[in-house]
Design a protein around this motif. Structure first.
Motif, mmCIF file in Angstrom:
data_model
loop_
_atom_site.group_PDB
_atom_site.id
_atom_site.type_symbol
_atom_site.label_atom_id
_atom_site.label_comp_id
_atom_site.label_asym_id
_atom_site.label_seq_id
_atom_site.Cartn_x
_atom_site.Cartn_y
_atom_site.Cartn_z
ATOM 1 N N ILE A 2 0.843 -1.187 0.000
ATOM 2 C CA ILE A 2 0.000 0.000 0.000
ATOM 3 C C ILE A 2 0.884 1.246 0.000
ATOM 4 O O ILE A 2 1.802 1.372 0.813
ATOM 5 N N ARG A 3 0.608 2.182 -0.915
ATOM 6 C CA ARG A 3 1.346 3.441 -0.985
ATOM 7 C C ARG A 3 0.576 4.501 -0.194
ATOM 8 O O ARG A 3 -0.569 4.807 -0.515
ATOM 9 N N ASP A 20 3.311 2.714 14.536
ATOM 10 C CA ASP A 20 4.333 1.665 14.537
ATOM 11 C C ASP A 20 4.756 1.425 13.085
ATOM 12 O O ASP A 20 4.283 0.512 12.413
ATOM 13 N N ARG A 21 5.659 2.267 12.602
ATOM 14 C CA ARG A 21 6.035 2.223 11.196
ATOM 15 C C ARG A 21 6.748 0.918 10.840
ATOM 16 O O ARG A 21 6.640 0.426 9.719
ATOM 17 N N GLU A 22 7.507 0.386 11.789
ATOM 18 C CA GLU A 22 8.215 -0.861 11.508
ATOM 19 C C GLU A 22 7.228 -1.990 11.243
ATOM 20 O O GLU A 22 7.387 -2.768 10.292
ATOM 21 N N LYS A 23 6.195 -2.064 12.057
ATOM 22 C CA LYS A 23 5.171 -3.092 11.855
ATOM 23 C C LYS A 23 4.422 -2.866 10.547
ATOM 24 O O LYS A 23 4.202 -3.806 9.766
ATOM 25 N N ALA A 26 5.535 -3.818 6.674
ATOM 26 C CA ALA A 26 5.300 -5.119 6.034
ATOM 27 C C ALA A 26 4.334 -5.002 4.866
ATOM 28 O O ALA A 26 4.381 -5.814 3.932
ATOM 29 N N HIS A 27 3.462 -3.978 4.896
ATOM 30 C CA HIS A 27 2.480 -3.840 3.821
ATOM 31 C C HIS A 27 2.269 -2.402 3.361
ATOM 32 O O HIS A 27 1.463 -2.150 2.458
ATOM 33 N N ALA A 195 -4.811 -4.466 5.109
ATOM 34 C CA ALA A 195 -3.749 -3.483 5.286
ATOM 35 C C ALA A 195 -4.322 -2.104 5.589
ATOM 36 O O ALA A 195 -3.799 -1.370 6.448
ATOM 37 N N LEU A 196 -5.401 -1.753 4.932
ATOM 38 C CA LEU A 196 -6.024 -0.451 5.172
ATOM 39 C C LEU A 196 -6.666 -0.396 6.553
ATOM 40 O O LEU A 196 -6.636 0.645 7.222
#
Length: 285
Positions: A2-3, A20-23, A26-27, A195-196
């Protein structure tokens, strides 16, 4: 993948500060930029979801869906969208105004305020880079938004006529004004609902955590990047509204109606498409 569009202005920081950008990496891939560029990227399918100018949603409403209860709104003063003028606002007809190239909502909000509420229909507008001194070199007034507007207001306090567009809108309409919404492309929602959903919950949780903490940690971070003091930035975030309830929705639809009547939107946006993870997309009139 996802952009994700990420506006590079402090007014949306509460949604991103505790993510939590690290988590999410992943998508999700984050693309930071100014609102005007993200608006174009969304309309051209170069980003899938993110905060965009509310006017940009109105331009492309048939292809977009709004996330629930996420927005940047004000019930009066917004504190970061200012018209700086050499003359009182009542005297701006037949004058020249420089507009920032950074946003769509604020530009059209200013034009609506000046035309509908003040009767000014002979103003010459020029869109340019948001450099305060350059804008006013050959213009009678200029519109700045975001951090550019805040810093100019610190420097020019008492030197110019300064008008807060959120305050002006509320004065004439008694309605909130929504400046940014969180929108997603319908194709992205069909392809990546999980993801959204994860993004939505992180945005919501980050904003709630910032609010519960009194915006103190967020304000400390902003001071390092933009100056000012912690108290100023705490007050700024506390003054803004980050919800998108029925009052805010009605105010936005009224803005769209006036924008259509003034010829700024090609069609009347008479409803909002809002996503609900339980019931799907529903329409709000």
């Amino acid at each position: 993948m996802i952009r994700v569009g990420e506006i590079l202005y402090t007014n949306v920081h509460p949604f991103f500060f505790y993510m939590d950008r690290e988590k999410l990496s992943a998508h999700s891939h984050f693309i930071p930029s100014i609102p005007a560029r993200l608006n174009v990227a969304m309309s051209q399918g170069e980003i899938d979801v993110g905060a965009i100018s509310s006017f940009a949603y109105g331009e492309n409403a048939e292809n977009l869906v709004l996330m629930p209860d996420l927005a940047v709104t004000s019930h009066g003063s917004v504190g970061s969208i200012f018209l700086f003028s050499k003359v009182p606002i009542e005297e701006l007809d037949e004058k020249k105004i420089a507009l920032t190239h950074s946003s769509a909502t604020s530009i059209h909000l200013l034009k609506i305020i000046l035309q509908r509420f003040y009767g000014h229909r002979s103003i010459v507008y020029t869109t340019m880079m948001p450099v305060y001194q350059d804008m006013l070199a050959e213009h009678d007034a200029c519109l700045l938004i975001g951090d550019d507007a805040i810093q100019a207001s610190w420097r020019e306090q008492g030197q110019m006529y300064v008008y807060d567009l959120g305050e002006k809108w509320y004065h004439f309409t008694s309605m909130p004004m929504t400046f940014a919404v969180f929108a997603m492309r319908k194709q992205a929602l069909e392809a990546e609902p999980g993801a959204l959903r994860a993004l939505y919950h992180d945005w919501k949780q980050s904003e709630e955590q910032a609010r519960v903490n009194g915006y103190e940690q967020l304000a400390q971070s902003v001071v390092k990047d933009h100056g000012g003091d912690v108290g100023f930035w705490q007050g700024y975030f506390q003054n803004l509204q980050y919800r998108f309830g029925r009052k805010e929705q009605r105010g936005l639809l009224h803005f769209y109606r006036l924008a259509y009547e003034e010829g700024y939107l090609p069609r009347d946006v008479d409803h909002l498409s809002v996503w609900d993870s339980d019931i799907g997309i529903h329409s709000i009139n």
